[in-house]
Design a protein around this motif. Structure first.
Motif, PDB file in Angstrom:
ATOM      1  N   GLU A 150      12.681   5.498  -0.760  1.00 15.53           N
ATOM      2  CA  GLU A 150      13.587   4.534  -1.386  1.00 15.53           C
ATOM      3  C   GLU A 150      13.004   4.033  -2.694  1.00 15.53           C
ATOM      4  N   ARG A 151      11.705   3.767  -2.709  1.00 19.30           N
ATOM      5  CA  ARG A 151      11.059   3.340  -3.944  1.00 19.30           C
ATOM      6  C   ARG A 151      11.157   4.454  -4.986  1.00 19.30           C
ATOM      7  N   ALA A 152      10.948   5.689  -4.550  1.00 16.48           N
ATOM      8  CA  ALA A 152      11.009   6.822  -5.468  1.00 16.48           C
ATOM      9  C   ALA A 152      12.400   6.960  -6.091  1.00 16.48           C
ATOM     10  N   ALA A 153      13.439   6.832  -5.266  1.00 16.42           N
ATOM     11  CA  ALA A 153      14.809   6.959  -5.777  1.00 16.42           C
ATOM     12  C   ALA A 153      15.108   5.889  -6.812  1.00 16.42           C
ATOM     13  N   ASN A 154      14.677   4.669  -6.555  1.00 18.57           N
ATOM     14  CA  ASN A 154      14.881   3.584  -7.521  1.00 18.57           C
ATOM     15  C   ASN A 154      14.118   3.855  -8.818  1.00 18.57           C
ATOM     16  N   ILE A 159       5.970  -1.537  20.172  1.00 20.62           N
ATOM     17  CA  ILE A 159       6.472  -2.853  19.759  1.00 20.62           C
ATOM     18  C   ILE A 159       7.186  -2.746  18.420  1.00 20.62           C
ATOM     19  N   PHE A 160       6.563  -2.047  17.462  1.00 21.81           N
ATOM     20  CA  PHE A 160       7.164  -1.880  16.134  1.00 21.81           C
ATOM     21  C   PHE A 160       8.510  -1.177  16.250  1.00 21.81           C
ATOM     22  N   SER A 161       8.564  -0.095  17.008  1.00 24.91           N
ATOM     23  CA  SER A 161       9.803   0.670  17.162  1.00 24.91           C
ATOM     24  C   SER A 161      10.894  -0.160  17.824  1.00 24.91           C
ATOM     25  N   ALA A 162      10.511  -0.980  18.802  1.00 25.08           N
ATOM     26  CA  ALA A 162      11.498  -1.810  19.502  1.00 25.08           C
ATOM     27  C   ALA A 162      12.087  -2.864  18.572  1.00 25.08           C
ATOM     28  N   ILE A 163      11.250  -3.448  17.718  1.00 21.95           N
ATOM     29  CA  ILE A 163      11.703  -4.522  16.839  1.00 21.95           C
ATOM     30  C   ILE A 163      12.421  -3.983  15.598  1.00 21.95           C
ATOM     31  N   MET A 164      11.896  -2.891  15.013  1.00 19.99           N
ATOM     32  CA  MET A 164      12.432  -2.367  13.759  1.00 19.99           C
ATOM     33  C   MET A 164      13.465  -1.255  13.957  1.00 19.99           C
ATOM     34  N   ALA A 165      13.616  -0.771  15.182  1.00 19.70           N
ATOM     35  CA  ALA A 165      14.574   0.296  15.502  1.00 19.70           C
ATOM     36  C   ALA A 165      14.263   1.591  14.754  1.00 19.70           C
ATOM     37  N   GLU A 166      13.020   1.812  14.412  1.00 20.58           N
ATOM     38  CA  GLU A 166      12.534   3.072  13.861  1.00 20.58           C
ATOM     39  C   GLU A 166      11.013   3.089  14.010  1.00 20.58           C
ATOM     40  N   THR A 167      10.442   4.277  14.016  1.00 23.43           N
ATOM     41  CA  THR A 167       9.003   4.396  14.194  1.00 23.43           C
ATOM     42  C   THR A 167       8.266   3.950  12.936  1.00 23.43           C
ATOM     43  N   VAL A 168       6.966   3.703  13.061  1.00 23.22           N
ATOM     44  CA  VAL A 168       6.160   3.318  11.907  1.00 23.22           C
ATOM     45  C   VAL A 168       6.193   4.432  10.857  1.00 23.22           C
ATOM     46  N   ASN A 169       6.024   5.681  11.298  1.00 21.24           N
ATOM     47  CA  ASN A 169       6.054   6.807  10.361  1.00 21.24           C
ATOM     48  C   ASN A 169       7.374   6.898   9.616  1.00 21.24           C
ATOM     49  N   ASP A 170       8.482   6.744  10.358  1.00 22.13           N
ATOM     50  CA  ASP A 170       9.796   6.808   9.716  1.00 22.13           C
ATOM     51  C   ASP A 170       9.972   5.667   8.724  1.00 22.13           C
ATOM     52  N   TYR A 171       9.499   4.483   9.095  1.00 23.50           N
ATOM     53  CA  TYR A 171       9.623   3.318   8.204  1.00 23.50           C
ATOM     54  C   TYR A 171       8.852   3.550   6.912  1.00 23.50           C
ATOM     55  N   ILE A 172       7.599   3.978   7.028  1.00 25.34           N
ATOM     56  CA  ILE A 172       6.770   4.216   5.841  1.00 25.34           C
ATOM     57  C   ILE A 172       7.376   5.306   4.970  1.00 25.34           C
ATOM     58  N   GLY A 173       7.802   6.410   5.588  1.00 27.48           N
ATOM     59  CA  GLY A 173       8.408   7.495   4.832  1.00 27.48           C
ATOM     60  C   GLY A 173       9.672   7.060   4.120  1.00 27.48           C
ATOM     61  N   ARG A 174      10.510   6.291   4.817  1.00 27.00           N
ATOM     62  CA  ARG A 174      11.760   5.806   4.218  1.00 27.00           C
ATOM     63  C   ARG A 174      11.476   4.902   3.031  1.00 27.00           C
ATOM     64  N   ARG A 175      10.528   3.975   3.180  1.00 26.78           N
ATOM     65  CA  ARG A 175      10.230   3.047   2.093  1.00 26.78           C
ATOM     66  C   ARG A 175       9.666   3.770   0.863  1.00 26.78           C
ATOM     67  N   ASN A 206       0.804  -1.220   0.000  1.00 24.38           N
ATOM     68  CA  ASN A 206       0.000   0.000   0.000  1.00 24.38           C
ATOM     69  C   ASN A 206       0.839   1.272   0.000  1.00 24.38           C
ATOM     70  N   LEU A 207       2.097   1.186  -0.412  1.00 30.37           N
ATOM     71  CA  LEU A 207       2.982   2.342  -0.367  1.00 30.37           C
ATOM     72  C   LEU A 207       2.500   3.508  -1.219  1.00 30.37           C
ATOM     73  N   THR A 208       1.786   3.207  -2.293  1.00 31.13           N
ATOM     74  CA  THR A 208       1.339   4.287  -3.170  1.00 31.13           C
ATOM     75  C   THR A 208       0.108   5.006  -2.618  1.00 31.13           C
ATOM     76  N   ASP A 209      -0.463   4.476  -1.533  1.00 32.96           N
ATOM     77  CA  ASP A 209      -1.654   5.083  -0.929  1.00 32.96           C
ATOM     78  C   ASP A 209      -1.280   5.832   0.346  1.00 32.96           C
ATOM     79  N   SER A 210      -2.240   6.550   0.875  1.00 37.06           N
ATOM     80  CA  SER A 210      -2.065   7.172   2.185  1.00 37.06           C
ATOM     81  C   SER A 210      -2.351   6.107   3.235  1.00 37.06           C
ATOM     82  N   THR A 243      22.574   0.941  -2.301  1.00 29.84           N
ATOM     83  CA  THR A 243      23.022   2.286  -2.643  1.00 29.84           C
ATOM     84  C   THR A 243      21.997   3.335  -2.218  1.00 29.84           C
ATOM     85  N   VAL A 244      20.774   2.881  -1.899  1.00 29.60           N
ATOM     86  CA  VAL A 244      19.704   3.778  -1.465  1.00 29.60           C
ATOM     87  C   VAL A 244      19.351   3.569   0.000  1.00 29.60           C
ATOM     88  N   THR A 245      19.265   2.306   0.416  1.00 28.95           N
ATOM     89  CA  THR A 245      18.810   1.948   1.760  1.00 28.95           C
ATOM     90  C   THR A 245      19.995   1.747   2.703  1.00 28.95           C
TER      91      THR A 245
END
Length: 311
Positions: free
Chosen positions: A62-66, A43-59, A19-23, A211-213
């Motif tokens: 990264e897709r955009a750069a590719n 729980i998400f932040s503890a396991i992924m070492a970043e917040t949900v918002n940061d993860y979604i924004g980063r992904r 669902n990355l292309t959606d809000s 090279t992006v992530t």
């Protein structure tokens, strides 16, 4: 990590990717996890070492750069819209803040005069250089003896049957020590389940472009082919490499140089091939033991499908 926690977080990651292309609603993401919404974000932040918002924004970025690099027929505005941004102006601002470079600078790195620092460095310690995204630049600075055209000529499209595999994720992405530790555990597991070392067919699911992530955020799953009757239990997971057509490149060399062949496959071969990537991560099929031989010998496989031409 507890098996049930891993399953639930994996479900969340799959939902986000689809669902990355959606809000993406954070409330909906929490529902997908089946965790209490009061505790899911911690729980998400503890396991992924970043917040949900940061993860979604980063992904998204990264897709955009590719896409900027590998879909050059698309305008920057179209890339912005395809990646879920409301306008090219908002997209350009987000890309500049995160990578330190504008979309046009990423597409034209030779015009970039000075290195710049964006959020990707401040938050993740990742040095981002647009020129590194291009195979020819990597060839000149890292692989002086490589020949891009040579690599392109060796791309073959092959049909493969499905294969059941036992999989284990690298806890710290592409970091070498994490990858080696993951393989040690998986190889030992396979040997204990009757699959001799010299008979093991070893694959890696490589989801992200390093090279992006940031390297420790790149998802890497080690996998060994198993029979249908082999039982698999946590922390290992049974999954399948699907049947279908795959673009295949043979590579032999230093592990850090494999990115040259991978980028070349995407940027040089695919656009003129009549194929486009299917919805499946890139595979590395290892043909030797790099730690024993001092080099890696492998097939790079990308699942492809016939390109649909839109009128």
């Amino acid at each position: 990590m507890n098996k049930e926690y891993q399953i639930r977080i994996d479900r969340v990651l799959q939902y986000i990717e689809a669902n990355l292309t959606d809000s993406i609603s954070l409330t909906e993401v929490a529902k997908v996890s089946y965790f209490s919404p009061y505790h899911f974000h911690r729980i998400f932040s503890a396991i992924m070492a970043e917040t949900v918002n940061d993860y979604i924004g980063r992904r998204k970025l990264e897709r955009a750069a590719n896409m900027l690099i590998f879909n050059t027929e698309l305008s920057i505005t179209q890339v912005a819209l395809d990646c879920g941004f409301s306008s090219s102006a908002n997209f350009s601002k987000a890309v500049k803040l995160y990578f330190g470079f504008s979309p046009s600078e990423i597409r034209n790195p030779d015009k970039v005069k000075d290195s710049k620092i964006g959020k990707i460095y401040r938050k993740y310690g990742k040095v981002f250089c647009p020129a590194d995204l291009y195979p020819s630049r990597i060839t000149n600075e890292v692989m002086n003896n490589a020949n891009v055209k040579d690599i392109n000529m060796k791309v073959e499209v092959k049909d493969f049957v499905s294969q059941r595999v036992c999989m284990l994720s690298s806890a710290r992405g592409y970091q070498p020590e994490s990858i080696f530790a993951t393989w040690d555990k998986l190889i030992e597991w396979a040997a204990n389940n009757g699959i001799k070392h010299d008979e093991q067919q070893r694959f890696a699911f490589a989801y992200d472009n390093p090279t992006v992530t940031p390297v420790d955020k790149c998802r890497y799953d080690a996998a060994i082919v198993i029979g249908d009757s082999v039982d698999v239990h946590s922390p290992f997971t049974a999954t399948e490499i699907p049947e279908g057509k795959y673009a295949v490149v043979y590579f032999k060399g230093a592990p850090e140089e494999a990115i040259q062949a991978q980028l070349s496959l995407y940027s040089d071969w695919l656009p003129n091939s009549g194929f486009e990537p299917d919805n499946f991560p890139m595979l590395e099929h290892y043909l030797n033991d790099a730690r024993v031989d001092g080099y890696v010998e492998m097939e790079i496989r990308v699942k492809v499908k016939a390109m649909l031409f839109k009128q």
